[in-house]
Design a protein around this motif. Structure first.
Motif, PDB file in Angstrom:
ATOM      1  N   GLY A 225       0.349  -0.991   0.372  1.00 18.81           N
ATOM      2  CA  GLY A 225       0.321   0.293  -0.319  1.00 18.81           C
ATOM      3  C   GLY A 225       0.569   1.269   0.392  1.00 18.81           C
ATOM      4  O   GLY A 225       1.005   2.437  -1.297  1.00 18.81           O
ATOM      5  N   ARG A 226       1.875   0.842   1.168  1.00 14.72           N
ATOM      6  CA  ARG A 226       3.230   2.364   0.680  1.00 14.72           C
ATOM      7  C   ARG A 226       3.048   2.677  -0.282  1.00 14.72           C
ATOM      8  O   ARG A 226       3.982   3.317  -0.596  1.00 14.72           O
ATOM      9  CB  ARG A 226       4.159   1.927   2.110  1.00 14.72           C
ATOM     10  N   GLN A 227       3.071   1.860  -1.140  1.00 12.27           N
ATOM     11  CA  GLN A 227       4.627   1.620  -2.266  1.00 12.27           C
ATOM     12  C   GLN A 227       3.825   2.701  -3.503  1.00 12.27           C
ATOM     13  O   GLN A 227       3.691   2.789  -4.266  1.00 12.27           O
ATOM     14  CB  GLN A 227       5.188   0.293  -2.597  1.00 12.27           C
ATOM     15  N   ILE A 228       2.469   2.351  -3.251  1.00  6.52           N
ATOM     16  CA  ILE A 228       0.903   3.271  -4.384  1.00  6.52           C
ATOM     17  C   ILE A 228       0.981   4.002  -3.550  1.00  6.52           C
ATOM     18  O   ILE A 228       1.137   5.306  -4.613  1.00  6.52           O
ATOM     19  CB  ILE A 228       0.082   2.392  -4.085  1.00  6.52           C
ATOM     20  N   THR A 229       0.673   4.570  -2.374  1.00  2.00           N
ATOM     21  CA  THR A 229       0.751   5.745  -2.301  1.00  2.00           C
ATOM     22  C   THR A 229       1.512   6.887  -1.665  1.00  2.00           C
ATOM     23  O   THR A 229       1.541   7.752  -1.640  1.00  2.00           O
ATOM     24  CB  THR A 229      -0.251   5.986  -0.667  1.00  2.00           C
ATOM     25  N   GLU A 230       2.713   6.411  -1.995  1.00  2.00           N
ATOM     26  CA  GLU A 230       4.397   7.194  -1.819  1.00  2.00           C
ATOM     27  C   GLU A 230       3.769   8.325  -3.122  1.00  2.00           C
ATOM     28  O   GLU A 230       4.308   9.311  -2.786  1.00  2.00           O
ATOM     29  CB  GLU A 230       4.632   6.614  -1.135  1.00  2.00           C
ATOM     30  N   SER A 231       3.660   7.659  -4.080  1.00  2.00           N
ATOM     31  CA  SER A 231       3.487   8.276  -4.806  1.00  2.00           C
ATOM     32  C   SER A 231       2.266   8.977  -5.527  1.00  2.00           C
ATOM     33  O   SER A 231       2.522   9.781  -6.391  1.00  2.00           O
ATOM     34  CB  SER A 231       3.772   7.770  -6.977  1.00  2.00           C
ATOM     35  N   LEU A 232       1.269   8.818  -5.292  1.00  2.00           N
ATOM     36  CA  LEU A 232      -0.207   9.565  -4.865  1.00  2.00           C
ATOM     37  C   LEU A 232      -0.187  10.705  -4.181  1.00  2.00           C
ATOM     38  O   LEU A 232      -0.453  11.602  -4.754  1.00  2.00           O
ATOM     39  CB  LEU A 232      -1.123   8.524  -4.556  1.00  2.00           C
TER      40      LEU A 232
ATOM     41  N   MET B 121       0.579  13.820  -6.443  1.00  2.00           N
ATOM     42  CA  MET B 121      -1.421  14.527  -6.839  1.00  2.00           C
ATOM     43  C   MET B 121      -1.159  15.173  -5.336  1.00  2.00           C
ATOM     44  O   MET B 121      -2.572  15.993  -5.537  1.00  2.00           O
ATOM     45  CB  MET B 121      -1.837  13.065  -6.595  1.00  2.00           C
ATOM     46  N   GLY B 122      -0.992  15.046  -4.072  1.00  2.00           N
ATOM     47  CA  GLY B 122      -0.926  16.034  -3.204  1.00  2.00           C
ATOM     48  C   GLY B 122      -1.539  15.142  -2.381  1.00  2.00           C
ATOM     49  O   GLY B 122      -3.081  16.205  -1.886  1.00  2.00           O
ATOM     50  N   LEU B 123      -2.435  14.133  -2.168  1.00  2.00           N
ATOM     51  CA  LEU B 123      -3.703  13.415  -1.865  1.00  2.00           C
ATOM     52  C   LEU B 123      -2.953  13.454  -0.337  1.00  2.00           C
ATOM     53  O   LEU B 123      -1.901  13.348   0.111  1.00  2.00           O
ATOM     54  CB  LEU B 123      -3.942  12.593  -1.951  1.00  2.00           C
ATOM     55  N   THR B 124      -4.193  13.718   0.843  1.00  2.00           N
ATOM     56  CA  THR B 124      -3.820  12.813   1.839  1.00  2.00           C
ATOM     57  C   THR B 124      -3.605  11.727   2.056  1.00  2.00           C
ATOM     58  O   THR B 124      -3.877  11.178   1.780  1.00  2.00           O
ATOM     59  CB  THR B 124      -5.082  13.506   2.824  1.00  2.00           C
ATOM     60  N   LYS B 125      -2.772  11.472   3.485  1.00  2.00           N
ATOM     61  CA  LYS B 125      -3.063  10.103   3.666  1.00  2.00           C
ATOM     62  C   LYS B 125      -3.802   9.181   3.604  1.00  2.00           C
ATOM     63  O   LYS B 125      -3.919   8.407   2.747  1.00  2.00           O
ATOM     64  CB  LYS B 125      -2.377  10.231   4.988  1.00  2.00           C
ATOM     65  N   ALA B 126      -5.088   9.658   4.345  1.00  2.00           N
ATOM     66  CA  ALA B 126      -6.476   8.991   3.951  1.00  2.00           C
ATOM     67  C   ALA B 126      -6.644   8.541   2.551  1.00  2.00           C
ATOM     68  O   ALA B 126      -6.765   7.325   2.045  1.00  2.00           O
ATOM     69  CB  ALA B 126      -6.633   8.923   5.064  1.00  2.00           C
ATOM     70  N   ALA B 127      -6.960   9.436   1.915  1.00  2.00           N
ATOM     71  CA  ALA B 127      -7.549   9.411   0.291  1.00  2.00           C
ATOM     72  C   ALA B 127      -6.510   9.018  -0.460  1.00  2.00           C
ATOM     73  O   ALA B 127      -6.943   8.088  -1.016  1.00  2.00           O
ATOM     74  CB  ALA B 127      -7.511  11.053   0.131  1.00  2.00           C
ATOM     75  N   ALA B 128      -4.377   8.761   0.228  1.00  2.00           N
ATOM     76  CA  ALA B 128      -3.890   8.420  -0.614  1.00  2.00           C
ATOM     77  C   ALA B 128      -4.514   6.164  -0.774  1.00  2.00           C
ATOM     78  O   ALA B 128      -4.456   5.514  -1.428  1.00  2.00           O
ATOM     79  CB  ALA B 128      -2.582   8.797  -0.355  1.00  2.00           C
ATOM     80  N   ALA B 129      -4.768   6.092   0.615  1.00  2.00           N
ATOM     81  CA  ALA B 129      -4.846   4.778   1.659  1.00  2.00           C
ATOM     82  C   ALA B 129      -5.314   4.220   0.733  1.00  2.00           C
ATOM     83  O   ALA B 129      -6.030   3.244  -0.209  1.00  2.00           O
ATOM     84  CB  ALA B 129      -4.741   4.759   2.933  1.00  2.00           C
ATOM     85  N   SER B 130      -7.421   4.857   0.591  1.00  2.00           N
ATOM     86  CA  SER B 130      -8.399   4.338  -0.432  1.00  2.00           C
ATOM     87  C   SER B 130      -8.185   4.744  -1.336  1.00  2.00           C
ATOM     88  O   SER B 130      -8.443   3.712  -2.317  1.00  2.00           O
ATOM     89  CB  SER B 130      -9.638   5.199   0.440  1.00  2.00           C
ATOM     90  N   ARG B 131      -7.050   4.932  -2.320  1.00  2.00           N
ATOM     91  CA  ARG B 131      -7.119   5.412  -3.349  1.00  2.00           C
ATOM     92  C   ARG B 131      -6.300   4.081  -3.722  1.00  2.00           C
ATOM     93  O   ARG B 131      -6.555   3.028  -4.780  1.00  2.00           O
ATOM     94  CB  ARG B 131      -6.742   6.668  -4.257  1.00  2.00           C
ATOM     95  N   ALA B 132      -5.241   3.567  -2.931  1.00  2.00           N
ATOM     96  CA  ALA B 132      -4.630   2.533  -3.599  1.00  2.00           C
ATOM     97  C   ALA B 132      -5.255   0.967  -3.448  1.00  2.00           C
ATOM     98  O   ALA B 132      -4.835   0.358  -4.603  1.00  2.00           O
ATOM     99  CB  ALA B 132      -3.105   3.191  -2.106  1.00  2.00           C
ATOM    100  N   VAL B 133      -5.756   1.173  -2.346  1.00  2.00           N
ATOM    101  CA  VAL B 133      -6.952  -0.168  -1.855  1.00  2.00           C
ATOM    102  C   VAL B 133      -7.834  -0.633  -3.100  1.00  2.00           C
ATOM    103  O   VAL B 133      -7.917  -1.479  -4.175  1.00  2.00           O
ATOM    104  CB  VAL B 133      -7.875  -0.197  -0.993  1.00  2.00           C
ATOM    105  N   ALA B 134      -8.154   1.231  -4.023  1.00  2.00           N
ATOM    106  CA  ALA B 134      -9.192   0.627  -5.207  1.00  2.00           C
ATOM    107  C   ALA B 134      -8.268   0.403  -6.132  1.00  2.00           C
ATOM    108  O   ALA B 134      -8.699  -0.341  -7.279  1.00  2.00           O
ATOM    109  CB  ALA B 134     -10.189   2.218  -5.457  1.00  2.00           C
TER     110      ALA B 134
END
Lengths: 350, 317, 530
Positions: free
Chosen positions: A122-129, A133-146
């Motif tokens: 998850g972290r490997q996806i969220t870090e580029s998000l 994209m400047g996403l928040t931690k939570a937004a990035a996390a849910s985007r990663a899951v999606a």
């Protein structure tokens, strides 16, 4: 907050996604210069797929990485790369950081080594998000899951917390695809995306890539040693040998009348379902030449079954057989395919 | 938990072997604690009596067994020379040694980590070459030399720091730190050199990994790649060597302790060896052995923190 | 560094010495003219070694330890600046006609730091304990008994005449420890004396703190409230500590440090130039080949250039020696020790070679660099006359044993700093010589009837002229028989910040000038800052 893009929001009509002109890539090494890629040109339009085929060492991977600027410090890269009409050849790493991710992305050959084993998926996806994209931690996390869900990883929420070694090979490659797709790139390089995988999951991954490409209208560069893989999934094919383009044609054209003996040999080496799968390159006798050598001969001459005196004295230029079909041979093969014609239909792509 | 238990079980044979060997070796050395204590004027009767009092008249294996029995009840005995209980002597000196060790390693790492990372960023680049040369330079300077230079500059010339001595942490934390800066820097110098080289070469290898290329392909900036992706996987040799160094430093850094007149384990051990103060030597040997095993244990534990794969493998066994 | 473990020697020399040294102060005002002493404050002293404990019957103090001994305890007598024993805890003593009985009167109204009063019984028990201690007993060999005569008087019975008995009591042997210490198994760490300071805390290897004894019997003393003593074994570090201001005062016998201090203008330096000092020398085992041959001993003495050793290995500090007494000592007389003569040495070696073949000798040295440098220089000097020397490094604790057992040919040694020559008795007397293998305090195994007779004469006479003549004989015989190849008199120096006063020495009980620093040890009672 999304970072400012150096590219226009809407591309002017007719501007290709990627134009590569006269690109060479050379590595300075102790004892000489490795000419990994020599004078390569091609064009790729949005939504289209370019297949790059060649044995290992033919320069296809280097070519893909050259375009993204992913080269070590000892590399030189003359030539021109235009992306969405903008010449990005001379861009610094700092500038390219904005290109990689939201514009171009890459899927690597072996997900085992290309995923960071020390970081949760998850972290490997969220870090580029978060970075791009400047996403928040939570937004990035849910985007990663999606994203994980989208690439077909079951119980994605759980998997986001896994480390790469806790996933199977196919799942890992799906994860790297999710990473590549994270910032919705317009151009995807898939560098031998299935080579390291089980035969059974190879087709699944290729289908996933094809589906994502269609859906997102990405341009894709599909790199493979296996002409069979590329044949059904590309619009154009570039065949590379020893760093050079030796044949370049629209896929249909190529399979209708390939000219280059090397392409012919590659085709003969395509693994088929009725034969046991094993090392492909062994089928073409001999080995590619030393990439540091400078030799005014056809590179393929030592291994070519049709070799003649001229082949060893002069390197053939890239000549056009018909519009859009170029090859590099003094004595091209012509007409129908040899006996061991591929079982794969060249026109399967929908 | 099982892992911890296994590590502790390792300690037992290690302690047996190490203490027996040290017992044997120091007893085989020429020289005699009784002569050291009584001096040349001693009469034969006095020598015999003291020998009996200290139980030195028994054979070495018997004495070793006695010693083991006492150890088992938690008694390390007392110094022949000044009658100080060994445990007390160690307790008095261990804080100095531990502080010195921690501070030295902290200095070394604070310097070595950024230097190693920056050097690896461009192998054979100018920074890499400068740090390589500096590192070998630091390695080549014996630490007593460095100590003298540091004392000259910081204590005698600028009067910034004390030239020697020790103030307990509990007594005055600031003075304590001031007293330990120069010795710690002296000790750190050679370690910096080693750590920079280790970290640099592992970083260079890591930076060639596919997952780094992937991270670059993701468009992450260099700094983030170096720190977030490349650093942790590159610390294994570093952590291993730090562990060995900690083990070594628990035994004290004799030369540095001597020059800076620090009351640490190193000077205690060496002076006890010279005085043939067997029980003190044995006590410090136990301490050093335990220290080594403990340091190794910490290193092993930190491996599984560094690499999640190791933790899973351990969980399975 | 050489033989700091030979502490017994230090013990005997530990008391007071005659005379002072030369003091150089910073600036134009000399510290001694700084007005009346001021009380209070704290003094930090850097010393060269840690001590093992402070019970005379169990521990053997070197120079550093002696500083502490003299702060915690008083002695029955102390030497004055003329090397005469003066009463301290004693108020006086009488002897019978043949000097075999001494009655000592103890000062009234003095209490130990634990509150016990000082009386005859305490002194009796103390002398008996010292007599029965393995460490100190042999030095009080002549004592056969101690009786309490009255509450403040004890009678000491001796087996032979000992006119110098007060001198013995002016060394560490006259130290008076509290009776409670004799029952304490850990007395070395819990010393109780009558002295100006009591032991407040001690962390071996780190620091020892002395606190003023508020009930000290010498009113007005000591001046400092507290004194911290820190062992700094490395001579260079010790000097650095003083320069950096970490400590107020140091002592040193390191040649380089003293040479540096001589150039220092911002510190005051007190060198022990007068008074008795220890000598550095090559001790030769006369009890076995090759040095049983007087010609070879003589060749060695003639081939040796002590000034070169002093200049190169000692940074030019120190003076050449011709016998066991320094020119500043009242016991000094020229001994006729042979001057360097390479040609004569060479011919002696030729003679020996003709008879016995090549001359190969072994020289033992401790492993510390300074000592090794001396050994190397000597080896070079001796090779000039055809003597081949092999240097053997021996570790400190083995070193003494080798000397005791006679397991050496030549060995580098430092000794003979006693204030009264009778205290050197065993080292030279033939009674204390023994064949190789047996322990012998006469390490050189040198037996001489002339020396034995002179020593008896010196021991039993109370006529200073007779005694001086007797010890002049000892010096002369040593210079003829050459069991020792003399190198140098050891120089000790005290160095302190300019505001520390009293480095040159304090006062006697009667107010007259007391002795100065003695072989690196000194009294702290009358140091002050101002």
């Amino acid at each position: 907050m999304k970072r400012a893009s150096p590219f226009p929001d809407v591309d002017p009509a007719g501007v290709p996604l990627l134009e590569v002109e006269g690109l060479s890539t050379r590595f300075r090494v102790p004892g000489g210069v490795v000419r990994a890629v020599e004078d390569v040109s091609f064009t790729l339009h949005a939504g289209r797929t370019l297949g790059i085929v060649g044995e290992s060492g033919s320069g296809k991977t280097v070519l893909a990485r050259s375009v993204m600027g992913l080269l070590p410090h000892n590399a030189d890269r003359p030539g021109t790369i235009r992306y969405r009409g903008v010449d990005i050849t001379g861009w610094s790493t700092r500038q390219l950081v904005g290109v990689r991710g939201p514009e171009m992305a890459m899927v690597f050959q072996d997900p085992m080594t290309s995923l960071n084993p020390y970081m949760r998926i998850g972290r490997q996806i969220t870090e580029s998000l978060r970075w791009h994209m400047g996403l928040t931690k939570a937004a990035a996390a849910s985007r990663a899951v999606a994203l994980l869900d989208e690439v077909g990883i079951p119980s994605a929420r759980l998997r986001a917390d896994s480390y790469p070694h806790q996933l199977s090979g196919g799942m890992r490659q799906r994860a790297t695809i999710a990473i590549a797709l994270a910032c919705s790139p317009r151009l995807l390089f898939a560098d031998e995306p299935t080579t390291a995988l089980d035969v059974t999951v190879q087709a699944q991954i290729l289908d996933l890539l094809a589906a994502e490409q269609r859906e997102r209208e990405m341009g894709m560069v599909l790199v493979s040693h296996d002409l069979g893989v590329v044949a059904g999934r590309s619009d154009d094919i570039v065949v590379m040998y020893a760093g050079r383009v030796v044949e370049h044609a629209p896929t249909r054209t190529l399979f209708a009348g390939l000219r280059m003996p090397y392409t012919q040999a590659l085709l003969a080496a395509v693994p088929r379902l009725d034969r046991p799968s094993h090392s492909r390159a062994a089928v073409i006798p001999g080995r590619p030449p030393d990439p540091t050598a400078i030799d005014p001969a056809c590179r393929f001459a030592p291994r070519c079954p049709y070799v003649q005196a001229r082949c060893q004295a002069e390197e053939p230029p890239l000549v056009e057989a018909e519009p859009g079909h170029r090859y590099r041979c003094w004595y091209p093969v012509a007409g129908p395919l040899p006996r061991s014609a591929p079982a794969v239909s060249p026109a399967r792509r929908g | 938990m099982r892992f911890v238990r296994r590590q502790l079980l390792h300690l037992v044979p290690v302690l047996f072997v190490v203490t027996f060997l040290s017992f044997l070796l120091i007893n085989l050395l020429p020289g005699d604690p009784v002569i050291t204590i009584l001096g040349p004027g001693a009469t034969q009767e006095h020598v015999t009596a003291l020998r009996k009092e200290l139980a030195l008249d028994e054979p070495i294996p018997v004495r070793y067994v006695h010693w083991l029995k006492r150890i088992a009840t938690g008694h390390l005995g007392q110094s022949y020379v000044n009658r100080q209980p060994v445990l007390e002597a160690i307790r008095q000196r261990l804080p100095t040694t531990l502080e010195l060790m921690i501070l030295a390693e902290a200095f070394a790492l604070a310097l070595a980590i950024p230097m190693g990372i920056l050097a690896a960023r461009r192998p054979n680049g100018i920074f890499d070459r400068v740090t390589t040369t500096t590192a070998f330079g630091l390695l080549a300077v014996p630490n007593f030399m460095l100590a003298v230079v540091l004392v000259y500059v910081f204590a005698l010339h600028w009067h910034l720091l004390p030239a020697e001595g020790y103030t307990a942490l509990t007594q005055n934390p600031f003075e304590n730190l001031r007293h330990l800066v120069l010795p710690a820097v002296t000790l750190a110098a050679a370690d910096v050199a080693v750590y920079v080289r280790l970290l640099r070469s592992e970083m260079v290898t890591t930076l060639q990994q596919d997952f780094i290329t992937l991270a670059r392909a993701k468009g992450l900036p260099d700094r983030r790649i170096l720190l977030r992706h490349a650093f942790r996987p590159s610390t294994f040799s570093l952590v291993t060597v730090i562990g060995l160094n900690l083990g070594r430093l628990i035994g004290g850094a004799f030369i540095v302790e001597y020059i800076f007149a620090l009351p640490g384990i190193g000077t205690l051990t060496v002076s006890s060896i010279f005085n043939r103060d067997y029980l003190v030597v044995q006590g410090t040997v136990v301490l050093i052995a335990v220290g080594y095993v403990l340091a190794n244990f910490l290193v092993d534990v930190s491996y599984s923190f560094l690499d999640p794969r190791i933790k899973d493998v351990r969980a399975l066994t | 560094m050489l033989l700091t473990l030979l502490l017994l020697v230090a013990l005997v020399t530990a008391a007071c010495s005659s005379g002072g040294g030369s003091t150089r102060g910073a600036g134009s005002t000399t510290p001694t003219s700084a007005g009346p002493p001021k009380s209070g404050g704290r003094l930090v002293i850097g010393v060269e070694a840690e001590s093992d404990g402070f019970d005379l019957t169990k521990n053997r103090p070197a120079a550093s330890g002696t500083v502490v001994f003299r702060a915690i305890y008083d002695q029955l007598y102390v030497f004055d600046k003329y090397d005469k024993p003066q009463p301290s805890l004693a108020t006086g003593a009488e002897h019978n006609a043949d000097f075999t009985e001494w009655t000592i009167h103890v000062r009234a109204g003095v209490t130990f730091q634990d509150g016990t009063p000082l009386d005859a019984a305490a002194v009796q028990g103390n002398i008996q304990a010292i007599k029965s201690s393995a460490l100190t007993g042999p030095l009080l060999n002549p004592i056969v008994g101690v009786d309490v005569v009255d509450p403040l008087s004890v009678r000491v019975r001796l087996n032979s005449a000992l006119p110098a008995f007060p001198s013995y009591m002016a060394t560490a042997l006259g130290t008076i420890q509290a009776p409670a210490m004799r029952k304490d198994p850990d007395s070395g760490r819990h010393p109780i004396g009558t002295g100006p300071y009591r032991l407040k805390s001690w962390t071996p290897g780190s620091s020892l703190v002395l606190a003023r004894n508020p009930n000290y019997w010498r009113k007005g003393l000591p001046y400092f409230d507290e004194i911290e003593i820190r062992p700094i074994p490395d001579a260079h570090s010790r000097l650095s500590a003083l320069r950096a201001g970490d400590v107020d005062m140091i002592h040193t016998s390191d040649g380089q440090s003293i040479a540096d201090l001589r150039k220092e203008t911002s510190l005051q330096v007190q060198e022990e130039k007068t008074g008795e000092t220890e000598e550095g020398f090559v001790m030769l085992n006369t009890g076995k080949p090759p040095f049983d041959d007087i010609r070879l001993r003589k060749a060695l003495a003639l081939a040796t250039n002590p000034q070169q050793v002093i200049d190169i290995a000692g940074a030019g500090v120190g003076t050449t020696a011709d016998g066991p007494w320094a020119p500043g000592s009242p016991w000094y007389t020229p001994t006729g020790y042979p001057k360097m003569d390479v040609a004569q040495a060479r011919s002696l070696v030729q003679q020996i070679k003709a008879e016995k073949g090549a001359v190969n000798i072994e020289l033992k040295a401790t492993a510390d660099p300074a000592t090794l440098q001396v050994a190397q220089l000597l080896k070079d000097q001796w090779s000039q006359v055809g003597i081949t020397t092999s240097i053997k490094q021996v570790e400190q604790s083995q070193y003494i044993l080798d000397a005791l057992k006679g397991d050496y040919q030549g060995i580098l040694w430092r000794q003979f700093g006693a204030r009264d020559p009778d205290l050197e008795y065993p080292w030279w007397n033939s009674k204390y010589a023994a064949p190789e293998g047996a322990l012998a305090l006469n390490f050189a195994r040198h037996a001489s009837k002339q020396i034995d007779d002179a020593q008896e004469q010196g021991r039993h006479s109370d006529d200073p002229a007779v005694r001086k003549a007797a010890y002049a004989t000892v010096g002369r015989v040593l210079a003829e028989d050459l069991p020792y190849v003399w190198l140098s008199h050891t120089v000790w120096a005290l160095a302190a910040k300019p505001d520390i006063h009293g480095l040159g020495g304090g006062t006697e009980v009667d107010g007259s000038a007391a002795t100065g620093p003695d072989n690196g040890s000194f009294s702290v009672a009358e140091l002050w800052r101002g």
